[in-house]
Scaffold this active site. Structure first.
Site, mmCIF file in Angstrom:
data_model
loop_
_atom_site.group_PDB
_atom_site.id
_atom_site.type_symbol
_atom_site.label_atom_id
_atom_site.label_comp_id
_atom_site.label_asym_id
_atom_site.label_seq_id
_atom_site.Cartn_x
_atom_site.Cartn_y
_atom_site.Cartn_z
ATOM 1 N N ARG A 111 -14.366 1.365 47.763
ATOM 2 C CA ARG A 111 -13.677 1.171 46.500
ATOM 3 C C ARG A 111 -12.682 0.032 46.627
ATOM 4 O O ARG A 111 -12.303 -0.354 47.736
ATOM 5 C CB ARG A 111 -12.986 2.463 46.054
ATOM 6 C CG ARG A 111 -11.870 2.929 46.963
ATOM 7 C CD ARG A 111 -11.410 4.343 46.609
ATOM 8 N NE ARG A 111 -10.715 4.406 45.338
ATOM 9 C CZ ARG A 111 -11.153 5.098 44.266
ATOM 10 N NH1 ARG A 111 -12.273 5.773 44.329
ATOM 11 N NH2 ARG A 111 -10.447 5.131 43.180
ATOM 12 N N GLU A 139 -15.669 8.743 33.850
ATOM 13 C CA GLU A 139 -15.225 9.941 33.144
ATOM 14 C C GLU A 139 -14.259 9.482 32.053
ATOM 15 O O GLU A 139 -13.293 8.770 32.347
ATOM 16 C CB GLU A 139 -14.516 10.903 34.096
ATOM 17 C CG GLU A 139 -14.062 12.139 33.337
ATOM 18 C CD GLU A 139 -13.349 13.183 34.190
ATOM 19 O OE1 GLU A 139 -13.188 12.992 35.405
ATOM 20 O OE2 GLU A 139 -12.949 14.199 33.587
ATOM 21 N N LYS A 166 -6.678 6.848 37.897
ATOM 22 C CA LYS A 166 -6.388 7.189 36.504
ATOM 23 C C LYS A 166 -5.291 8.234 36.395
ATOM 24 O O LYS A 166 -4.523 8.221 35.446
ATOM 25 C CB LYS A 166 -7.665 7.683 35.817
ATOM 26 C CG LYS A 166 -8.546 6.535 35.368
ATOM 27 C CD LYS A 166 -9.727 7.038 34.571
ATOM 28 C CE LYS A 166 -10.784 7.570 35.497
ATOM 29 N NZ LYS A 166 -12.046 7.860 34.827
#
Ligand code: ATP
Ligand code: MG
Length: 558
Positions: free
Chosen positions: A265, A39, A275
């Site tokens: 992850r 994104e 983020k």
């Protein structure tokens, strides 16, 4: 796709084993198509690098393709600057998506069409509850949700409302489009999830063409389908979203159905890989920007001086599994050190202390030949200037040696200057508060090769720079950004901003031998006994080089 060199020798990870099976069974007719779907609401971090290496690496290995897809469905947080930064970073990491650059926003028209199709099939409805009401009626892990009072609107009414949502007749929050699945599903993601919301916002790519935007779960599976993705690799938190991924594609009976596969992850000690948190660090001025060399971002690591192959090697070493865990920062640092092992080495003093060689003539100067690397002969040698006045490292001198093992200078003690003579500290000139400001030393002029005392042994060897020839340089000593190993998950009420390392950047005015000042900006070198440094391209000027410390020689955290 660009080859990244080392990859083909490694053993298969569990995802590659699945792909071998799929290829053997003909599941996707032997095709392998992946995507990396960031994104564009921030810069990429090293966790993303793991996903990039996986997605591009798998495609490369199986002779397939990988898309770089911007998952740009939330116009409020996404910018063209982030899009450009993401592209730059993926390329810098060594991957090439060729023509396969895509944007979820490329598919807005098609996604809209699929939504009308879901309405036609009675599988989606316009809900006029507020987002808060939707949340409140969703139920819990142990209780079923409550069906929306709008759930049984007719196809015609739903179509009419949905078209008017698109036409801009409603304000944000008036209506949403929801899938009609099962409010009693044990999986909360399946309780009539929102597919579209009204958001009267300018989008960095589609401008004002749209005022309704599709949700991630709806967009993602369909984008995968439209691109012919075969293996949609994502992190474990999406495991519970897989039933919805499959529901959308099954309900629309798409002719191709990608397989979602989850992996764990990357979590890394002493930093945060989110983020949202990184954005806070930037926005609140705790760092200089997304590319601050202390940030775990790809751009930050690049600015610090880390090379892309070190990051790829790290991603390779940590592997791909389904078990959650936190990787030690020292594992990343080891990859960075290993990668820099073969760069040239030279002399530089980071925190200078003046040494005057009282028995060395004022007008004399010598040039000593020094190898640029002790093992790598191909790096050649250089001449290092020597004269009566030198700089040495402030912490290579102590008034009172702490113990017998102390090998550096102290009053009356001897050390060898790297590539040079043995010196003895005869006298210490002190400043007002008693600190050493200058050492007056005598030099044994017979202690170099060819001299009578060439074989004389002293305990320590220290580095130095000729004061007459040395070039003043800014030393930017970067270190870990946080003092706690788990800054994002502190259990004692402190926030990550409470555990910022006050010494994560220390500035020093040092001196480097002329060879170092003459290197091209962007060069990486080892300052002997100190660490690896990067001749910073943006801040350096010819008369004043700026060196970032990439990493210390040894791990001094554990
Ligand atoms: P963040 O939590 O940092 O905001 P995100 O998942 O929201 O990350 P995206 O831009 O959506 O960020 O991520 C793009 C891709 O990178 C996704 O497929 C995601 O699964 C993957 N990814 C993100 N963070 C990590 C991580 N720490 N380790 C491995 N893959 C990651
Ligand atoms: Mg995300």
């Amino acid at each position: 796709m660009t080859g990244t060199g080392t990859d083909n020798a490694r053993p298969d990870n569990f995802i590659e084993q699945i792909i071998h099976k799929d290829n053997a069974s003909g599941k996707f007719a032997g095709r392998v198509v992946t995507r990396f779907p960031p994104e564009p609401n921030g810069y990429l971090h090293i966790g993303h690098a793991k996903s990039i290496c996986l997605n591009f690496g798998v495609a490369e290995r199986f002779g397939g393709h990988c898309f770089l897809r911007m998952d740009d469905t939330n116009p409020l947080k996404e910018t063209a600057e982030y899009v450009a930064a993401i592209q730059r970073d993926v390329r810098w990491l060594g991957f090439d998506w060729g023509e396969r650059e895509s944007h979820a926003s490329d598919y807005f028209e098609q996604l809209y069409g699929f939504a009308e199709e879901l309405i036609h099939r009675g599988c989606a409805f316009v809900c006029s509850l507020s987002l808060d009401e939707i949340r409140a009626t969703r139920g819990t892990l142990t209780e079923a949700g409550t069906p929306s009072p709008y759930r049984d609107r007719s196809v015609e009414e739903n179509l009419d409302l949905f078209r008017r949502m698109r036409a801009g007749e409603f304000a944000d929050g008036d209506h949403v489009l929801r899938a009609k699945i099962d409010m009693a599903s044990p999986n909360i993601n399946m309780r009539d999830p929102v597919l579209y919301r009204v958001r009267r916002a300018h989008h960095q790519r589609t401008g004002n063409a749209w005022c309704i935007y599709p949700m991630y779960d709806y967009t993602h599976c369909l984008s995968d389908y439209l691109e012919g993705v075969t293996h949609s690799l994502c992190t474990l938190e999406f495991e519970d979203h897989r039933p919805l991924y499959d529901w959308v594609l099954d309900t629309l009976a798409t002719p191709h159905h990608p397989q979602q596969i989850e992996f764990s992850r990357l979590n890394l000690e002493y930093t945060v890989l989110s983020k949202r948190v990184l954005n806070t660090l930037v926005a609140d001025g705790h760092v200089e920007g997304w590319d601050d060399p202390r940030m775990p971002t790809v751009a930050g690591l690049r600015r610090r001086g880390v090379r892309p192959q070190a990051i790829r090697e790290f991603c390779h070493r940590i592997g791909i599994t389904r078990s959650d865990g936190t990787v030690e920062m020292s594992a990343l640092e080891r990859c960075i050190r290993d990668d820099l092992e073969a760069v040239p080495r030279a002399l530089a003093v980071v925190e200078p202390l003046k040494v005057v060689l009282t028995n060395y003539p004022e007008d004399r100067e010598e040039w000593f030949t020094a190898p640029n690397h002790p093992q790598v002969e191909a790096l050649g040698a250089r001449e290092v200037p020597f004269c009566r006045e030198l700089w040495i490292e402030r912490d290579d001198f102590m008034f009172e040696p702490p113990n017998k093992k102390y090998k550096r200078l102290s009053p009356g003690a001897e050390v060898r200057l790297r590539y040079g003579y043995i010196i003895r500290c005869d006298e210490v000139v002190t400043g007002n508060d008693g600190e050493a400001v200058e050492l007056r030393c005598s030099v044994d002029l017979e202690s170099r090769a060819g001299g009578a005392n060439a074989e004389r042994k002293v305990k320590g060897v220290i580095h130095w720079v000729s004061a007459r020839h040395g070039v003043g340089a800014e030393m930017r000593l970067y270190d870990r950004l946080f003092t706690e190993s788990n800054p994002g998950g502190l259990k004692d009420g402190r926030r990550f901003t409470d555990v910022l390392n006050p010494d994560s950047l220390v500035l020093r005015e040092g001196f480097v031998e002329p060879y170092l000042a003459g290197l091209d900006v962007g060069s990486r070198v080892q300052f002997e006994r100190t660490g690896w440094f990067y001749l910073e391209p943006e801040r350096s000027r010819p008369e004043r080089p700026v060196f970032n410390r990439i990493i210390t020689l040894r791990d001094n955290w554990s």
